[in-house]
Write an enzyme that holds these catalytic residues in place. Structure first.
Site, PDB file in Angstrom:
ATOM      1  N   TYR A  44      43.057  -4.526-108.266  1.00  0.00           N
ATOM      2  CA  TYR A  44      43.662  -5.844-108.046  1.00  0.00           C
ATOM      3  C   TYR A  44      45.087  -5.655-107.558  1.00  0.00           C
ATOM      4  O   TYR A  44      45.837  -4.865-108.139  1.00  0.00           O
ATOM      5  CB  TYR A  44      43.663  -6.667-109.336  1.00  0.00           C
ATOM      6  CG  TYR A  44      42.672  -7.795-109.274  1.00  0.00           C
ATOM      7  CD1 TYR A  44      42.781  -8.763-108.279  1.00  0.00           C
ATOM      8  CD2 TYR A  44      41.626  -7.895-110.181  1.00  0.00           C
ATOM      9  CE1 TYR A  44      41.869  -9.796-108.197  1.00  0.00           C
ATOM     10  CE2 TYR A  44      40.709  -8.928-110.101  1.00  0.00           C
ATOM     11  CZ  TYR A  44      40.837  -9.880-109.099  1.00  0.00           C
ATOM     12  OH  TYR A  44      39.933 -10.896-109.011  1.00  0.00           O
ATOM     13  N   GLU A  46      47.352  -8.478-106.347  1.00  0.00           N
ATOM     14  CA  GLU A  46      47.977  -9.745-105.940  1.00  0.00           C
ATOM     15  C   GLU A  46      49.445  -9.536-105.590  1.00  0.00           C
ATOM     16  O   GLU A  46      50.174  -8.860-106.325  1.00  0.00           O
ATOM     17  CB  GLU A  46      47.887 -10.771-107.072  1.00  0.00           C
ATOM     18  CG  GLU A  46      46.622 -11.590-106.983  1.00  0.00           C
ATOM     19  CD  GLU A  46      45.847 -11.575-108.271  1.00  0.00           C
ATOM     20  OE1 GLU A  46      45.818 -10.493-108.910  1.00  0.00           O
ATOM     21  OE2 GLU A  46      45.289 -12.620-108.624  1.00  0.00           O
ATOM     22  N   ASP A 199      43.635 -18.213 -81.489  1.00  0.00           N
ATOM     23  CA  ASP A 199      42.616 -17.561 -82.316  1.00  0.00           C
ATOM     24  C   ASP A 199      41.836 -16.632 -81.385  1.00  0.00           C
ATOM     25  O   ASP A 199      41.086 -17.101 -80.522  1.00  0.00           O
ATOM     26  CB  ASP A 199      41.720 -18.632 -82.938  1.00  0.00           C
ATOM     27  CG  ASP A 199      40.618 -18.046 -83.820  1.00  0.00           C
ATOM     28  OD1 ASP A 199      40.337 -16.846 -83.696  1.00  0.00           O
ATOM     29  OD2 ASP A 199      40.038 -18.812 -84.617  1.00  0.00           O
ATOM     30  N   THR A 225      39.521 -12.130 -86.444  1.00  0.00           N
ATOM     31  CA  THR A 225      38.684 -11.382 -87.377  1.00  0.00           C
ATOM     32  C   THR A 225      38.686  -9.926 -86.926  1.00  0.00           C
ATOM     33  O   THR A 225      39.101  -9.612 -85.803  1.00  0.00           O
ATOM     34  CB  THR A 225      37.245 -11.940 -87.407  1.00  0.00           C
ATOM     35  OG1 THR A 225      36.802 -12.106 -86.063  1.00  0.00           O
ATOM     36  CG2 THR A 225      37.188 -13.253 -88.143  1.00  0.00           C
ATOM     37  N   LYS A 228      34.515  -7.951 -85.003  1.00  0.00           N
ATOM     38  CA  LYS A 228      33.810  -8.250 -83.747  1.00  0.00           C
ATOM     39  C   LYS A 228      34.141  -7.142 -82.747  1.00  0.00           C
ATOM     40  O   LYS A 228      33.753  -5.998 -82.962  1.00  0.00           O
ATOM     41  CB  LYS A 228      34.202  -9.647 -83.264  1.00  0.00           C
ATOM     42  CG  LYS A 228      33.796 -10.747 -84.280  1.00  0.00           C
ATOM     43  CD  LYS A 228      34.088 -12.133 -83.755  1.00  0.00           C
ATOM     44  CE  LYS A 228      33.516 -13.206 -84.665  1.00  0.00           C
ATOM     45  NZ  LYS A 228      34.476 -13.761 -85.628  1.00  0.00           N
ATOM     46  N   ARG A 234      34.245  -6.551 -92.099  1.00  0.00           N
ATOM     47  CA  ARG A 234      34.489  -7.988 -92.221  1.00  0.00           C
ATOM     48  C   ARG A 234      35.897  -8.179 -92.759  1.00  0.00           C
ATOM     49  O   ARG A 234      36.287  -7.541 -93.738  1.00  0.00           O
ATOM     50  CB  ARG A 234      33.506  -8.630 -93.212  1.00  0.00           C
ATOM     51  CG  ARG A 234      32.044  -8.528 -92.842  1.00  0.00           C
ATOM     52  CD  ARG A 234      31.731  -9.124 -91.522  1.00  0.00           C
ATOM     53  NE  ARG A 234      31.775 -10.555 -91.543  1.00  0.00           N
ATOM     54  CZ  ARG A 234      30.738 -11.345 -91.250  1.00  0.00           C
ATOM     55  NH1 ARG A 234      29.582 -10.823 -90.911  1.00  0.00           N
ATOM     56  NH2 ARG A 234      30.865 -12.659 -91.262  1.00  0.00           N
TER      57      ARG A 234
END
Ligand code: DSN
Length: 444
Positions: A44, A46, A199, A225, A228, A234
């Site tokens: 984790y 954060e 984008d 992203t 692609k 991802r």
């Protein structure tokens, strides 16, 4: 063995034996798989490097710093002027992060019309039905492509922007195969006092390779992203001008997300490093050459390629028209029928809306195809010719099909259609030829 692993094996086989031609899909690198499957997923973190809320982050701080630096390097950006946030879990969250940086509820967004090739996360709504969360929180309006050319009509976008007075203008989407004039978009945004978000999720890898235009000089924010054309895992990133960087970071965490997915960030860093190689640049060039060849083959056969070609990795076909003449009502929704018939031959493309579609989003008239994954396998122009020929044969086998209006009749008709395609002798033979082709271009 857990049944899930049997399913993974089946999916591996499917990806090996079919032509993956959905333009947003790709095969990633074994090293990316290794990073994403690593112990980093157990941490984790954060916060941001050196400013975390939990202990034990000395290693992942380095991972995130490397990734942020590589993000800027991949696009040739100066770290003094630009800032990268690599934490968004997906493209939708990258865009939400941008909205959360500069917009307040009720502010106006102007973006591309979804059926013309825009994206849901840009605030899509259908007439007055607020389909997306973004459209519930913000006011959204859309610009369309020119009905004759199917290209961006910058004068019309400017006119609409002057009337609508948005606080944010967005370019980019999922099915626009042409270069965008980022400079002009910037000028329009400036004229109306709006921020500009480009984008570039689809073409990010092509931009990194220098094959497509770069928006960084012109846009306030660039979102993308990473799975692609970038060939990473991802995930997503936002790059902005340095002065907006702190606001962007705060808008993403704590504003929008909790812990970053450090394993994905590591995988993104690995993929970004690869973009520097000459091999990647050649991959990007070949991806575009392949898409252009496919468009050319299909146009020679009389198909209507939306906008008359492509500058990128994708081709959009309007299946209602062939040889210049519009087909009748029985070719609306043809995208649905052809995409299913292709799947039975191992050719995986997706049905898609086209500008001025007479079908519906679920039963549209178009077919979208892309070359990123098959180019990763090493396919070239000769293979594109074969694929174009198979596609043509399959469209002819499908023929004209009218979608019944009554829901029950439609259900039975579509099931019968699928069975007919599954059993069709020639489609079976094409499936065999596709498998043979795939064997010659192994994955990885
Ligand atoms: N689903 C992606 C695509 O296929 O283009 C966009 O989010």
């Amino acid at each position: 063995m857990d049944q899930i692993f049997n399913l993974i094996e089946l999916e591996e086989k499917r990806q090996e034996e079919t032509l993956m031609m959905i333009p947003s899909e790709n095969y990633t690198y074994p090293e990316v798989m290794k990073a994403v499957g690593s112990c980093l997923m157990q941490k984790y973190a954060e916060g941001y490097p050196k400013r975390r809320y939990y202990q034990g982050n000395e290693v992942v701080d380095e991972v995130e710093d490397l990734c942020r630096n590589r993000a800027l390097e991949a696009f040739g950006l100066d770290g003094e002027k630009y800032h990268a946030n690599v934490q968004p879990h997906s493209g939708c969250e990258a865009n939400l992060g941008v909205y959360n940086t500069i917009l307040n509820p009720g502010d106006k967004i102007l973006a591309m019309y979804l059926p013309d090739g825009g994206h849901l996360s840009h605030g899509w709504k259908w007439k007055e039905e607020k389909t997306t969360f973004v459209s519930k929180v913000f006011e959204t309006e859309f610009y369309r492509v020119n009905p004759k050319t199917n290209l961006f009509d910058y004068d019309e976008i400017e006119k609409l922007a002057m009337e609508y007075k948005p606080k944010l203008i967005i370019s980019g989407g999922t099915a626009y195969a042409r270069e965008i004039d980022y400079k002009r978009m910037r000028e329009i945004a400036k004229k109306v006092g709006a921020y500009y978000l480009a984008d570039v999720s689809h073409e990010a890898g092509l931009i990194a390779a220098g094959v497509c235009r770069s928006p960084f000089e012109f846009a306030d924010f660039v979102s993308m992203t990473t799975h692609k054309t970038l060939r990473g895992p991802r995930g997503a990133m936002v790059i902005c001008k340095k002065e907006l960087g702190h606001q962007l970071d705060m808008a993403i965490m704590p504003g929008l997300q909790g812990g970053p997915h450090m394993h994905s960030i590591a995988g993104i860093a690995v993929a970004l490093e690869k973009t520097k190689s000459e091999e990647f640049k050649e991959y990007a060039r070949q991806t575009v050459r392949n898409a252009k060849k496919l468009a050319e083959v299909l146009m020679e056969k009389g198909y209507e390629v939306v906008s008359g070609g492509t500058d990128k990795h994708l081709v959009l076909l309007d299946l209602r028209k062939k040889d210049g003449a519009a087909f009748d009502k029985s070719t609306s929704s043809r995208g649905w029928f052809v995409a299913w018939a292709l799947e039975y031959a191992g050719i995986i493309m997706n049905r898609n809306t086209v500008p001025n579609d007479s079908g519906s989003p679920f039963y549209p008239s178009g077919l979208r195809m892309g070359t990123p994954a098959i180019t990763t396998r090493g396919m070239k122009e000769g293979e594109m010719e074969k694929i174009g020929n198979w596609l043509d044969e399959i469209v002819q086998i499908v023929g004209k099909r009218e979608l019944p209006e009554d829901a029950e009749v439609r259900k039975a008709y579509l099931a019968q259609f699928k069975e007919e395609m599954r059993l069709n002798k020639r489609i079976g033979e094409i499936g065999e030829e596709v498998r043979e082709l795939c064997k010659k271009f192994p994955v990885g």
